[in-house]
Design an enzyme around this catalytic site. Structure first.
Site, PDB file in Angstrom:
ATOM      1  N   LYS A   9       0.976  -1.596   0.346  1.00 32.00           N
ATOM      2  CA  LYS A   9       0.118   0.186  -0.222  1.00 32.00           C
ATOM      3  C   LYS A   9       1.366   1.604   0.543  1.00 32.00           C
ATOM      4  O   LYS A   9       2.129   1.314   0.356  1.00 32.00           O
ATOM      5  CB  LYS A   9      -1.190  -0.004   0.538  1.00 32.00           C
ATOM      6  CG  LYS A   9      -0.074   0.309   2.533  1.00 32.00           C
ATOM      7  CD  LYS A   9       0.592   1.488   3.073  1.00 32.00           C
ATOM      8  CE  LYS A   9       0.892   1.255   4.966  1.00 32.00           C
ATOM      9  NZ  LYS A   9       1.303   2.335   4.755  1.00 32.00           N
ATOM     10  N   ASP A 135      -2.247  -0.974  10.400  1.00 33.00           N
ATOM     11  CA  ASP A 135      -2.750  -1.573   9.403  1.00 33.00           C
ATOM     12  C   ASP A 135      -3.425  -2.389   8.192  1.00 33.00           C
ATOM     13  O   ASP A 135      -3.426  -2.568   6.934  1.00 33.00           O
ATOM     14  CB  ASP A 135      -2.057  -0.466   7.674  1.00 33.00           C
ATOM     15  CG  ASP A 135      -0.771  -0.933   8.275  1.00 33.00           C
ATOM     16  OD1 ASP A 135      -0.257  -2.216   8.493  1.00 33.00           O
ATOM     17  OD2 ASP A 135       0.340   0.168   7.245  1.00 33.00           O
TER      18      ASP A 135
HETATM   19  O1  C5P Z   1      -0.104  -1.323  14.935  1.00 34.79           O
HETATM   20  P1  C5P Z   1       1.266  -1.028  14.217  1.00 34.79           P
HETATM   21  O2  C5P Z   1       2.128  -2.548  14.844  1.00 34.79           O
HETATM   22  O3  C5P Z   1       0.667  -1.099  13.007  1.00 34.79           O
HETATM   23  O4  C5P Z   1       1.721  -0.290  15.233  1.00 34.79           O
HETATM   24  C1  C5P Z   1       3.160   0.047  15.346  1.00 34.79           C
HETATM   25  C2  C5P Z   1       3.262   1.864  16.442  1.00 34.79           C
HETATM   26  O5  C5P Z   1       2.941   2.315  15.710  1.00 34.79           O
HETATM   27  C3  C5P Z   1       3.008   1.143  18.068  1.00 34.79           C
HETATM   28  O6  C5P Z   1       2.957   0.435  18.755  1.00 34.79           O
HETATM   29  C4  C5P Z   1       2.461   2.637  17.910  1.00 34.79           C
HETATM   30  O7  C5P Z   1       3.307   3.118  18.297  1.00 34.79           O
HETATM   31  C5  C5P Z   1       2.935   3.788  16.312  1.00 34.79           C
HETATM   32  N1  C5P Z   1       1.557   3.635  16.100  1.00 34.79           N
HETATM   33  C6  C5P Z   1       0.578   4.911  16.391  1.00 34.79           C
HETATM   34  N2  C5P Z   1      -0.615   4.965  16.137  1.00 34.79           N
HETATM   35  C7  C5P Z   1      -0.736   4.665  15.068  1.00 34.79           C
HETATM   36  C8  C5P Z   1      -0.741   3.435  14.309  1.00 34.79           C
HETATM   37  C9  C5P Z   1       0.829   3.321  14.905  1.00 34.79           C
HETATM   38  O8  C5P Z   1       0.834   5.299  17.476  1.00 34.79           O
HETATM   39  N3  C5P Z   1      -2.494   4.554  14.248  1.00 34.79           N
END
Ligand code: C5P
Length: 277
Positions: A9, A135
């Site tokens: 993406k 995502d």
């Molecule tokens: O959910 P994901 O593993 O992609 O997120 C990685 C990190 O990015 C999370 O631990 C968080 O620190 C940050 N994040 C965030 N807000 C989001 C998505 C991700 O703060 N909406």
């Protein structure tokens, strides 16, 4: 044997609306799947075994891999007494802000559902998989969408053009860790620059200022790309938390001249991949 493309993406907008009580950030992001994809081969096997192999030896093939975790989730939720052998042919760079690992996880879950339990709706898969990554739900049915909340509240929203759009992805020889990007943003929240050059929709990524503050070369790269109008380049934007830079281009952009010029300026470790979306 089931074969699925697992697309990358890009984020055309990534607006951060605030910090949430759960520590994540409230987002409004417009994501589109692209023609760049990994290829997943799923082969049903007996018992409750999960086997995973990957063409990229630097990636884990055990329960640290999101694709492995997605298969575990499927068998936990369905109690189906079967197993799966998964092979991932990797084309999407790791740590590039292109959602490769998330896409692989969602594609495994979708493939298992299609094979073993086609009656399970997409929305159930999204709910099961959302805790694994913000995502991942987008990739259960990848299509241009506005994603809100952590990224898991998805509203399909076609681009306001029916013609395929062209871009060139530029992969710097390093990745950017997503948690670091959000943490750095939170220390000094500030919006990314919004640009109307592309014409289809305004482009904006609020993680750019935070990421550019440490990875200074990415700021230079973006600004250099935006100056390459003579080669058919329209605008540039970092995807997600980086490090991939998207160069939005005319359909007839001179890719070989652009690549030579990029390599002369930034070195040959900056790889290039044309996409449509
Ligand atoms: O959910 P994901 O593993 O992609 O997120 C990685 C990190 O990015 C999370 O631990 C968080 O620190 C940050 N994040 C965030 N807000 C989001 C998505 C991700 O703060 N909406």
């Amino acid at each position: 044997m089931l074969i699925y493309p697992s697309p990358a993406k890009i984020n055309l907008t990534l607006k951060i609306l605030g910090k949430r009580p759960d520590g994540f950030h409230e987002l409004e992001t417009f994501m589109v799947p692209t023609s760049l994809h990994d290829i997943l081969t799923l082969t049903p096997i007996p018992d409750r075994k999960i086997e995973l192999s990957c063409s990229d030896p630097s990636l884990p093939t055990d329960s640290r891999n999101l694709a492995f975790q997605a298969a575990q989730l499927f068998f936990e939720h369905t109690s189906i007494n079967a197993g799966i052998n998964i092979h991932i042919q990797k084309n999407i760079p790791h740590g590039g802000g292109l959602g490769g690992g998330s896409s692989n996880a969602a594609t495994v879950l979708r493939g298992l559902r299609d094979h073993y339990a086609p009656e399970i709706p997409d929305q159930a898969l999204r709910q099961w998989i959302a805790p694994l990554g913000s995502d991942i739900p987008f990739f259960i049915q990848p299509q241009p969408s506005v994603c809100r909340g952590r990224g898991e509240i998805i509203t399909p929203s076609p681009l306001s053009t029916s013609s395929p759009q062209h871009a060139i992805l530029i992969f710097p020889p390093f990745g950017v860790p997503t948690p670091w990007a959000y943490k750095t943003y939170a220390q000094a929240p500030c919006q990314g620059e919004e640009s109307d050059r592309w014409g289809i929709m305004p482009l904006r990524n609020d993680l750019e200022p935070a990421v550019f503050s440490k990875y200074i070369i990415l700021r230079t790269l973006k600004s250099w790309i935006r100056d390459q109008g003579a080669m058919g380049i329209i605008d540039a934007l970092m995807s997600g938390s980086g490090s991939t830079m998207i160069a939005f281009s005319q359909p007839d952009a001179d890719l070989s001249a652009f690549t030579v010029s990029l390599h002369q300026t930034f070195g040959t470790t900056f790889r290039v991949h044309p996409i449509t979306f």
